[in-house]
Design an enzyme around this catalytic site. Structure first.
Site, mmCIF file in Angstrom:
data_model
loop_
_atom_site.group_PDB
_atom_site.id
_atom_site.type_symbol
_atom_site.label_atom_id
_atom_site.label_comp_id
_atom_site.label_asym_id
_atom_site.label_seq_id
_atom_site.Cartn_x
_atom_site.Cartn_y
_atom_site.Cartn_z
ATOM 1 C CD GLU A 447 -2.236 -48.987 -40.706
ATOM 2 O OE1 GLU A 447 -3.253 -47.911 -40.603
ATOM 3 O OE2 GLU A 447 -1.384 -48.987 -40.623
ATOM 4 N NE ARG A 452 -12.130 -51.146 -31.807
ATOM 5 C CZ ARG A 452 -11.783 -51.865 -31.183
ATOM 6 N NH1 ARG A 452 -10.435 -52.411 -30.964
ATOM 7 N NH2 ARG A 452 -12.557 -52.099 -29.990
ATOM 8 C CB CYS A 572 -0.129 -50.547 -38.586
ATOM 9 S SG CYS A 572 -1.139 -49.354 -37.613
ATOM 10 N NE ARG A 578 -3.569 -60.771 -31.377
ATOM 11 C CZ ARG A 578 -3.736 -60.221 -30.194
ATOM 12 N NH1 ARG A 578 -3.015 -59.196 -29.174
ATOM 13 N NH2 ARG A 578 -4.275 -60.393 -29.781
ATOM 14 C CE LYS A 686 -10.263 -52.876 -25.540
ATOM 15 N NZ LYS A 686 -8.686 -52.515 -24.353
ATOM 16 C CE LYS A 720 -9.859 -59.868 -26.385
ATOM 17 N NZ LYS A 720 -9.073 -58.887 -26.265
#
Length: 760
Positions: A447, A452, A572, A578, A686, A720
């Site tokens: 998941e 992503r 997860c 979140r 990333k 970020k």
């Protein structure tokens, strides 16, 4: 010569000798007369000739006293008569009584030689009727049944059903002048294989109505007369043939409580049995599918009802047939088998729109989406996965599979489904393989990788907008937002599918699914106030399972992990919670688009409504506040598949698979190292995502929701942190977990995000 004469003399002596037995009987009679006793009739002397003549060879021995075995003999018991109703006649016997002398002919033989299907024809009144069966006997029976249906019509089909022990299928009056009763066939004909005695229900006899004088009704004479008349009437009614059955009152509507109880009883049955009661005579077709390297069989069952085809999947024929029946019952009769969501189990005094699910404040009407849509989401992801791993036995091994599906529409009227991502995996990276250049994947759970993949999909959509001069094209899922930047169109929804409950708080308290239907329909969390409920949990490095954060280290450092400390990654369930606050687009994409939330989460197994709602949103709903617009707490719709996936025991593979819409093929990642099979950076890493973000920023064609830092940051962590509203919302989320006593969010070593990409 001497022997012959001796033998002859012996025979003559035996024939001329005295009858000693007769003399003994006479002497006994004289003795009794002298004593003055009454002489009883003695049985007649036995015939000597019969005793002396032995039976011939092969001749059956005759009874010496035949009068004892006759019906008139004293003390002889008569033969017992068989009790019980007569055996039912099959279709061939009934048709022969109606039309004697019919001839049955074999028309064809279909199918394979080891499993033939015979077709037999019979002609009645100039019309041909055919029947099919796995044997000639069954085919002949089917042909006779077809012929009987065309020539026999009951005067009152409803009474015929009651007389044969079958409940009427409808509560409203029937039109007996219509031919619909013939098409439905309310009375079944017994087959050859069912020759057992069928017990008929005891008929309901009407009570005899006797006029009684109310003035003298309580006198003993009147009571005696009434009881005698009632007994006579009952006896006459029992001896009457055929039995007259009291007609049910079809004009009266049963109270809501009775109808509710009847629905509940039906739900407690096996779905195949319930469907057979509603639609008898259905034909199920089952086939084995799939090519699982773990030798786990999978079956698919089809059934056609009302010209609609329904299918179900399972690890056995029985489970696939049950799943097929559940899909049919939901579509045709609105029976929802998702736990705690069937309003038939609500109290009759509580309206359907006010019944809450478990220990939540979510009404049943808003808890889950259309079940047919949920099944379609899972089916599309599984079919896409099968297409990706064709011919690759290693890649096809998986334990957890997840994916995101895009739909278009409003509410539950969603259509044009499109698979966005398909991923597998259950492992995290080993601490010794951590990357400080952004080229490694820390978490390879299915998941997490699907999210992503979704980010890659959104980058592709933004690149189309950039190529079009900053204006979203017609086929884009994005549109300009009034407050700046872009947002996903209102008619676009995203659905997350996981074949099992996400690890952590959603799974740890729902390990068992071996429950009765009644328990599953009414189960709630009896200990929802325990401190262990809702706790943040972390995954085990290079393993499976989670532990609470209260027993884990609070801060992780790079050198500590390198020296042997376990690398901790949030579960997860915590990450999905979140996403329901910050969105699934991430911090970098928040510069350009508004938060994107999941419309629904579909699970394939280990579905517990109370635990799942708490894990994905409920545990912070009372402690989270002050979020900047447009961030919010999202509660997605939750569904369980009609065909739940069976647990697959065994060790999980160390690799994971990912695919995103637009990719030419799949990518295999070594989950313990966080890199591809050739030790390269994954396209989900990333580094690659940050590189695409830098290209969009340097292009200067997109509209921003927030002001970009100046100069443009080339360090991943700095970029970020520049998304202000996203960071504010994230800090409020972490404080909400602390206020709810759920623990502190464990952050990864900061060195992992301090990599830089230098652009020329």
């Amino acid at each position: 010569m001497t022997q012959e004469n001796g033998g002859a003399g012996h025979k003559s002596g035996a024939s001329n000798g005295k009858d000693y037995k007769s003399e003994m009987l006479a002497m006994q009679k004289d003795f009794l007369l002298k004593q003055g006793n009454t002489v009883k009739e003695m049985p007649s002397p036995i015939n000597k000739e019969k005793l002396s003549t032995p039976p011939q060879v092969g001749e059956k021995r005759k009874a010496q006293f035949p009068e004892l075995f006759t019906s008139s003999g004293g003390g002889a018991s008569q033969a017992k008569k068989k009790k019980g109703p007569p055996l039912p006649k099959n279709a061939c016997v009934m048709l022969n009584e109606y039309k004697p002398g019919l001839e049955y002919s074999l028309v064809a033989q279909e199918g394979q030689s080891h499993d033939p299907i015979f077709v037999i024809k019979v002609v009645v009144n100039g019309k041909e009727f055919e029947g099919k069966g796995r044997s000639k006997k069954l085919a002949k029976q089917a042909a006779a049944e077809s012929a009987l249906k065309s020539v026999i019509q009951f005067k009152n089909p409803l009474e015929a059903q009651v007389a044969m022990g079958q409940a009427p299928m409808t509560g409203k009056p029937m039109d007996y002048t219509s031919d619909e009763a013939l098409e439905v066939g309310p009375v079944s004909v017994h087959s050859f294989e069912d020759n057992k005695t069928i017990s008929k229900p005891k008929p309901v006899l009407p009570k005899p109505q006797t006029p009684v004088d109310t003035a003298n009704a309580n006198t003993p004479s009147v009571k005696k007369e009434n009881s005698e008349e009632r007994e006579v009437a009952t006896k006459v009614a029992e001896e009457k043939t055929p039995v007259e059955v009291q007609k049910p009152d079809t004009t009266m509507t049963p109270p809501p409580a009775v109808a509710l109880k009847r629905t509940e009883v039906d739900l407690l049955k096996n779905p195949v049995m319930s469907l057979n009661e509603l639609k008898p005579g259905l034909q199920y077709e089952c086939t084995e599918i799939g090519n699982n390297p773990d030798n786990a069989k999978k079956f698919r069952t089809y059934v056609t009802v009302n010209e609609q085809t329904f299918e179900g999947f399972g690890s056995s024929k029985k489970l696939s047939k049950a799943a097929c029946a559940r899909a049919c019952l939901y579509k045709l009769y609105g029976v929802n088998f998702t736990p705690e969501t069937n309003t038939a189990h609500a109290s009759a005094l509580v309206p359907e729109n006010e019944k809450m699910v478990g220990n939540t404040n979510i009404p049943v009407s808003r808890f889950c989406m259309d079940q047919e849509l949920a099944d379609s989401v899972a089916k599309m992801i599984l079919e896409r996965f099968e297409a990706l791993v064709v011919g690759n036995m290693v890649a096809s091994r998986r334990k957890v599979i997840a994916g995101i599906v895009q739909s278009e529409g409003q509410g539950d009227n969603l259509k044009e489904l499109k698979v966005v991502s398909v991923t597998t995996g259950t492992k995290c990276i080993n601490g010794e393989y951590m990357s400080d250049s952004g080229t490694g994947l820390n978490d390879c759970h299915a998941e997490i990788l699907s999210r992503r993949c979704f980010m890659r999909y959104m980058y592709s959509e933004l690149e189309k907008v950039s190529e079009n001069g900053g204006v979203p094209p017609q086929d884009s899922i994005l549109e300009s937002a009034p407050s700046g930047g872009y947002k996903v169109k209102d008619k676009i929804q995203f659905h997350l599918y996981i074949n099992t409950a996400p690890c952590g708080d959603a799974r740890i308290f729902s390990p068992h699914e071996d429950r009765t239907v009644n328990d599953a329909m009414n189960e709630t969390d009896s200990h929802f106030n325990r401190r262990s409920r809702g706790q943040l949990r972390t995954k085990i490095e290079s393993g499976e399972g989670t532990i609470p954060v209260t027993s884990a280290e609070g801060i992780q450092t790079w050198d500590g992990v390198m020296q042997g400390s376990r690398l901790l990654t949030m579960s997860c369930s915590d990450k999905i919670c979140r996403w329901n606050v910050l969105g699934i687009q991430g911090a970098l994409l928040s510069y350009f688009i508004q938060p994107v939330y999941l419309y629904s989460i579909v699970l394939g197994s280990l579905f517990h409504p109370t635990h799942l709602v708490r894990a994905v949103a409920g545990r912070i709903e009372n402690t989270l506040s002050g979020l900047p617009v447009p961030f919010r707490l999202n509660t997605p719709k939750l569904n369980l598949l009609t065909s739940p996936e069976v647990r697959q025991p065994g060790k999980s593979p160390n690799h994971s698979l990912n695919w995103t819409l637009g990719d030419a093929g799949k990518e295999i990642v070594d989950a313990t190292r966080g890199k591809t099979e050739v030790r390269g950076a994954s396209r989900l890493a990333k580094y690659n995502l940050f590189l695409r973000w830098l290209k969009l920023v340097e292009g200067g064609k997109l509209m921003n929701r927030e002001a970009l830092p100046s100069p443009i940051p080339t360090v991943y962590a700095v970029a970020k942190k520049g998304s202000t509203n996203f960071q504010i919302s994230k800090n409020l989320l972490f404080k909400a977990f602390q206020k709810a006593n759920n623990g502190d969010w464990i952050k990864k070593p900061m060195e992992q995000d301090d990599f830089e990409i230098r652009r020329k």
